[in-house]
Design a protein around this motif. Structure first.
Motif, PDB file in Angstrom:
ATOM      1  N   LEU A   1       0.490  -3.324  10.978  1.00 27.15           N
ATOM      2  CA  LEU A   1       0.275  -2.995   9.571  1.00 27.15           C
ATOM      3  C   LEU A   1      -0.798  -3.888   8.967  1.00 27.15           C
ATOM      4  CD1 LEU A   1       3.899  -2.472   8.194  1.00 27.15           C
ATOM      5  CD2 LEU A   1       2.197  -0.737   8.688  1.00 27.15           C
ATOM      6  N   GLY A   2      -1.764  -3.279   8.282  1.00 25.05           N
ATOM      7  CA  GLY A   2      -2.776  -4.048   7.590  1.00 25.05           C
ATOM      8  C   GLY A   2      -2.221  -4.626   6.294  1.00 25.05           C
ATOM      9  N   ALA A   3      -3.037  -5.450   5.624  1.00 25.88           N
ATOM     10  CA  ALA A   3      -2.579  -6.131   4.407  1.00 25.88           C
ATOM     11  C   ALA A   3      -2.143  -5.144   3.332  1.00 25.88           C
ATOM     12  CB  ALA A   3      -3.679  -7.056   3.897  1.00 25.88           C
ATOM     13  N   SER A   4      -2.972  -4.134   3.050  1.00 32.34           N
ATOM     14  CA  SER A   4      -2.634  -3.167   2.000  1.00 32.34           C
ATOM     15  C   SER A   4      -1.386  -2.376   2.347  1.00 32.34           C
ATOM     16  CB  SER A   4      -3.807  -2.214   1.771  1.00 32.34           C
ATOM     17  OG  SER A   4      -4.936  -2.897   1.287  1.00 32.34           O
ATOM     18  N   SER A   5      -1.288  -1.970   3.603  1.00 31.16           N
ATOM     19  CA  SER A   5      -0.123  -1.193   4.028  1.00 31.16           C
ATOM     20  C   SER A   5       1.161  -2.005   3.897  1.00 31.16           C
ATOM     21  CB  SER A   5      -0.307  -0.733   5.472  1.00 31.16           C
ATOM     22  OG  SER A   5      -1.456   0.059   5.607  1.00 31.16           O
ATOM     23  N   ARG A   6       1.086  -3.305   4.247  1.00 32.82           N
ATOM     24  CA  ARG A   6       2.276  -4.154   4.135  1.00 32.82           C
ATOM     25  C   ARG A   6       2.730  -4.272   2.690  1.00 32.82           C
ATOM     26  NH1 ARG A   6      -0.744  -7.562   7.456  1.00 32.82           N
ATOM     27  NH2 ARG A   6      -0.830  -9.208   5.872  1.00 32.82           N
ATOM     28  N   VAL A   7       1.769  -4.441   1.784  1.00 29.14           N
ATOM     29  CA  VAL A   7       2.108  -4.591   0.363  1.00 29.14           C
ATOM     30  C   VAL A   7       2.739  -3.303  -0.167  1.00 29.14           C
ATOM     31  CG1 VAL A   7       1.154  -4.896  -1.942  1.00 29.14           C
ATOM     32  CG2 VAL A   7       0.367  -6.360  -0.083  1.00 29.14           C
ATOM     33  N   VAL A   8       2.147  -2.155   0.172  1.00 30.87           N
ATOM     34  CA  VAL A   8       2.666  -0.870  -0.295  1.00 30.87           C
ATOM     35  C   VAL A   8       4.069  -0.637   0.268  1.00 30.87           C
ATOM     36  CG1 VAL A   8       2.369   1.637  -0.192  1.00 30.87           C
ATOM     37  CG2 VAL A   8       0.392   0.157  -0.627  1.00 30.87           C
ATOM     38  N   TYR A   9       4.246  -0.902   1.565  1.00 29.61           N
ATOM     39  CA  TYR A   9       5.541  -0.660   2.198  1.00 29.61           C
ATOM     40  C   TYR A   9       6.621  -1.574   1.616  1.00 29.61           C
ATOM     41  CZ  TYR A   9       8.946   0.214   5.908  1.00 29.61           C
ATOM     42  OH  TYR A   9      10.067   0.562   6.605  1.00 29.61           O
TER      43      TYR A   9
ATOM     44  N   ALA B   1       1.911  -0.327 -10.315  1.00 32.40           N
ATOM     45  CA  ALA B   1       2.630  -1.556  -9.963  1.00 32.40           C
ATOM     46  C   ALA B   1       1.766  -2.484  -9.108  1.00 32.40           C
ATOM     47  CB  ALA B   1       3.920  -1.214  -9.228  1.00 32.40           C
ATOM     48  N   LEU B   2       0.922  -1.897  -8.272  1.00 30.03           N
ATOM     49  CA  LEU B   2       0.117  -2.714  -7.356  1.00 30.03           C
ATOM     50  C   LEU B   2      -1.259  -3.055  -7.917  1.00 30.03           C
ATOM     51  CD1 LEU B   2       0.964  -0.800  -4.055  1.00 30.03           C
ATOM     52  CD2 LEU B   2       1.762  -3.074  -4.720  1.00 30.03           C
ATOM     53  N   GLY B   3      -1.688  -2.309  -8.897  1.00 30.74           N
ATOM     54  CA  GLY B   3      -3.008  -2.577  -9.472  1.00 30.74           C
ATOM     55  C   GLY B   3      -4.152  -2.281  -8.527  1.00 30.74           C
ATOM     56  N   ILE B   4      -4.007  -1.219  -7.719  1.00 32.94           N
ATOM     57  CA  ILE B   4      -5.064  -0.849  -6.773  1.00 32.94           C
ATOM     58  C   ILE B   4      -5.549   0.552  -7.107  1.00 32.94           C
ATOM     59  CG2 ILE B   4      -4.156  -2.319  -4.940  1.00 32.94           C
ATOM     60  CD1 ILE B   4      -2.887   0.129  -3.665  1.00 32.94           C
ATOM     61  N   ASP B   5      -6.730   0.914  -6.593  1.00 29.11           N
ATOM     62  CA  ASP B   5      -7.248   2.251  -6.891  1.00 29.11           C
ATOM     63  C   ASP B   5      -6.584   3.286  -5.992  1.00 29.11           C
ATOM     64  OD1 ASP B   5      -8.612   2.320  -4.385  1.00 29.11           O
ATOM     65  OD2 ASP B   5     -10.325   1.281  -5.285  1.00 29.11           O
ATOM     66  N   GLU B   6      -6.768   4.537  -6.350  1.00 27.85           N
ATOM     67  CA  GLU B   6      -6.081   5.624  -5.646  1.00 27.85           C
ATOM     68  C   GLU B   6      -6.517   5.721  -4.184  1.00 27.85           C
ATOM     69  OE1 GLU B   6      -5.408  10.486  -5.930  1.00 27.85           O
ATOM     70  OE2 GLU B   6      -6.464   9.417  -7.539  1.00 27.85           O
ATOM     71  N   ALA B   7      -7.800   5.492  -3.922  1.00 27.12           N
ATOM     72  CA  ALA B   7      -8.307   5.605  -2.550  1.00 27.12           C
ATOM     73  C   ALA B   7      -7.637   4.584  -1.628  1.00 27.12           C
ATOM     74  CB  ALA B   7      -9.824   5.419  -2.534  1.00 27.12           C
ATOM     75  N   GLU B   8      -7.499   3.343  -2.138  1.00 28.17           N
ATOM     76  CA  GLU B   8      -6.865   2.308  -1.329  1.00 28.17           C
ATOM     77  C   GLU B   8      -5.393   2.623  -1.093  1.00 28.17           C
ATOM     78  OE1 GLU B   8      -6.158  -2.571  -1.279  1.00 28.17           O
ATOM     79  OE2 GLU B   8      -7.304  -1.619  -2.907  1.00 28.17           O
ATOM     80  N   LEU B   9      -4.708   3.144  -2.129  1.00 26.89           N
ATOM     81  CA  LEU B   9      -3.300   3.495  -2.005  1.00 26.89           C
ATOM     82  C   LEU B   9      -3.104   4.608  -0.976  1.00 26.89           C
ATOM     83  CD1 LEU B   9      -0.321   3.401  -2.858  1.00 26.89           C
ATOM     84  CD2 LEU B   9      -0.899   4.951  -4.761  1.00 26.89           C
ATOM     85  N   ARG B  10      -3.947   5.645  -1.066  1.00 25.57           N
ATOM     86  CA  ARG B  10      -3.806   6.767  -0.134  1.00 25.57           C
ATOM     87  C   ARG B  10      -4.121   6.341   1.304  1.00 25.57           C
ATOM     88  NH1 ARG B  10      -2.708  11.635  -1.922  1.00 25.57           N
ATOM     89  NH2 ARG B  10      -2.893  12.127  -4.142  1.00 25.57           N
TER      90      ARG B  10
END
Length: 336
Positions: free
Chosen positions: A8-16, A33-42
């Motif tokens: 799991l990458g950093a973004s994926s770990r935070v989302v999970y 809640a995460l303060g990230i853009d839609e592209a990064e979330l998807r």
């Protein structure tokens, strides 16, 4: 267990992690809640979906809130896939090792006057040490090494420090793989920490195929006699064999554990060191040979055997092997 170890990458770990803490959040809620853009979330959700950690309620309905797969089921499946991949990688390493050992045996057994032009025979410990010093000082980019034999001697560690420091100060990337057994030796651990503090990378594995040094992926140094490093070494520069040795290093490196990283393991399963001991015994290895491969004493090997026998309720090595097969600790491939 570190989720990073499972891919799991950093973004994926935070989302999970957030989805575990606050199940039911939709895409907008996760993004806010995460303060990230839609592209990064998807992108993170796509990674999680690829690993079967999340799913969509309807196929192709990525606008719906993502759903968590049962974490126990998903993580167990991931661990199983990782174990299968490691087993395949170990098989590839063993195949590469066998082919390389055969090639090196042909070269090292040649008469002294008939050494191929792309290899150099170094006889005795002094000649090898002098050549290693030259190689380290001539190195431009990177030095990779396998260091079997278990805990390092105080003399070797002390002798190597000035040259290692000089090499690292020049910006050379240094990667070293030791045996897991060094983790039980404080002096070896301290030396490894000293290396990492200066920029080197250090990892460990249960067993190593041979002692080896690869310089700039252009030269490789291997022992003339795998069982007696004091006999001397063979320095090879042939592109094919150096490429094969480099590939062997990379394969072992990928499956090795960084020093200082907590080892993840299921309590009911044998450790990697115990697994290697079991494989050795079922293949007919003596305690002496198992000890040498693991870089531990024969007393430690006997203690490993006693511990495994107690856990499986076995009263002999034969029964231990049979019960290990029944428990799924060994498979048919381990018998070859």
């Amino acid at each position: 267990m570190s989720l990073e170890l499972l891919g799991l990458g950093a973004s994926s770990r935070v989302v999970y992690t957030l989805m575990l803490e606050r199940p039911g959040l939709d895409l907008a809620g996760l993004q806010a809640a995460l303060g990230i853009d839609e592209a990064e979330l998807r992108a993170a959700l796509d990674d999680l979906a690829d690993l079967a950690l999340v799913r969509w309620a309807r196929p192709g309905a990525e606008s719906d809130p993502p759903l968590l797969t049962d974490p126990d089921v998903a993580l167990t499946a991931m661990i199983t896939r990782r174990q299968v991949a490691l087993a395949e990688q170990q098989a590839q390493v063993e195949q590469s090792r066998a082919a390389i050992t055969e090639l090196l045996a042909l070269r090292s057994s040649a008469p002294a006057g008939s050494t191929a032009p792309d290899s150099e025979r170094l006889l005795g410990v002094s000649a090898v040490r002098d050549r290693i010093t030259d190689l380290a000082r001539e190195c431009q980019r990177e030095i990779w090494s396998f260091s079997p034999g278990g805990p390092q001697s105080a003399a070797n560690m002390s002798r190597s420090r000035p040259l290692n420091e000089e090499t690292l100060d020049r910006g050379v990337r240094m990667r070293t793989v030791y045996l897991d057994s060094v983790r039980n030796d404080e002096a070896s651990i301290e030396h490894a920490r000293w290396l990492t503090e200066r920029g080197a990378e250090v990892r460990t594995v249960p067993t190593l195929p041979l002692r080896m040094l690869v310089v700039d992926r252009e030269l490789a140094l291997v022992p003339l006699d795998e069982n007696d490093s004091s006999a001397g070494a063979l320095l090879v520069s042939g592109r094919g064999i150096v490429a094969a040795l480099s590939a062997l290093f990379v394969s072992v490196w990928k499956g090795a554990h960084p020093l200082g990283q907590r080892r993840a393991r299921q309590p009911e399963r044998p450790s990697e060191q115990e697994q290697q001991a079991l494989r050795g015994w079922v293949q007919g290895d003596t305690d002496h040979l198992v000890a040498r491969r693991l870089g531990v004493s024969e007393r430690t090997v006997r203690r490993i055997s006693d511990n495994l026998a107690e856990r499986l309720g076995a009263r002999s090595r034969f029964e231990l092997a049979a019960r290990a097969m029944e428990a799924g600790w060994l498979c048919a491939d381990d018998l070859v």
